[in-house]
Design an enzyme around this catalytic site. Structure first.
Site, mmCIF file in Angstrom:
data_model
loop_
_atom_site.group_PDB
_atom_site.id
_atom_site.type_symbol
_atom_site.label_atom_id
_atom_site.label_comp_id
_atom_site.label_asym_id
_atom_site.label_seq_id
_atom_site.Cartn_x
_atom_site.Cartn_y
_atom_site.Cartn_z
ATOM 1 N N GLU A 122 14.488 5.458 -0.538
ATOM 2 C CA GLU A 122 14.576 4.849 0.789
ATOM 3 C C GLU A 122 15.167 5.812 1.815
ATOM 4 O OE1 GLU A 122 15.223 0.177 -0.593
ATOM 5 O OE2 GLU A 122 16.969 1.459 -0.234
ATOM 6 N N ASP A 132 7.497 -7.190 -0.644
ATOM 7 C CA ASP A 132 6.826 -8.289 -1.355
ATOM 8 C C ASP A 132 7.345 -9.596 -0.789
ATOM 9 O OD1 ASP A 132 9.239 -9.239 -3.002
ATOM 10 O OD2 ASP A 132 9.130 -7.119 -3.526
#
Length: 245
Positions: free
Chosen positions: A11, A211
């Site tokens: 990230e 998601d």
């Protein structure tokens, strides 16, 4: 100096590469926390990996709050709100620990030391991230279309954090029932918010949705990290920094 923090190496990787391209990064270890300082978009920055979970995030935030004038967290999250889909960006207007419950001494979700449940993000930093999100989601639409992620959008609102990884339809449905206005769920942001709020350090949080928090991801997570989350995080930060107070 602005601190930029993420939970996972992937990230933060593209942000580290962008900073390294502007000059050498100086690394040091502080209370077990690896900090890398340098320049990004002409601003002094310190980059840090918190690790996963609220304790890890709070520990890293404590170290950063003593050294930085502001803290920005980036990374991934599961979508909860209606229309919050994979590839979208959620910018936190406020953050809440969905697994904190000190009843009957305090109301549900209230952080006793702060006396509030929802910790507001800094308006100036949040505004800069929101403006950056509008630019970035438009820029990445063609890339995401190749991964089957249709027309990403950005959202502003409540982000919920907890030490349990929310990954089933039942868990996400329960969270939506408890917190109907929650847009996303993750594991660090509200802990960082608590520390920064208590220390009086401005902070903001932006999350890329991987998601729907129910194991129905359209793209496998490692691929999502490298092809979506990392470049999103970099572009959000690089775009927002010139606008940051």
């Amino acid at each position: 100096m602005i601190a930029i923090i993420a939970a996972l190496p992937d990230e933060l990787s593209a942000i580290e590469a962008a900073a390294a391209a502007e000059g050498p990064l100086e690394e040091r270890l502080v209370a077990g926390q690896r900090l890398r300082t340098g320049r990004l978009c002409g601003r002094d920055v310190v980059l840090a990996l918190s690790g996963v979970g609220k304790v890890a995030a709070a520990s890293a935030a404590t170290v950063l709050a003593e050294r930085a004038s502001a803290v920005v967290m980036v990374g991934t999250a599961g979508g909860l709100g209606l229309g919050v889909e994979p590839g979208d960006v959620v910018v936190a207007a406020e953050l809440l620990q969905h697994d904190l419950d000190a009843r009957p001494l305090w109301e549900r979700w209230v952080v006793p030391s702060l006396g509030i449940a929802r910790v507001p993000a800094d308006p100036g930093l949040t505004g800069a991230l929101a403006a950056a999100a509008e630019v970035v989601v438009g820029r990445h639409r063609p890339d995401l279309a190749e991964l089957g992620l249709d027309r990403p959008h950005w959202h502003l609102g409540l982000v919920a954090s907890g030490d349990a990884f929310v990954a089933t339809a039942e868990e996400s449905a329960r969270l939506r029932a408890d917190l109907p206005d929650a847009l996303a769920v993750e594991m660090e942001g509200a802990a960082l918010a608590q520390v920064c709020h208590a220390a009086g350090v401005p902070f903001a949080v932006a999350r890329t949705i991987s998601d729907r928090a129910d194991h129905t991801a359209l793209v496998d997570f490692p691929t999502f990290l490298t092809r979506v989350a990392a470049p999103y995080a970099r572009d959000l930060v690089v775009t927002a920094l010139p606008w940051c107070p």
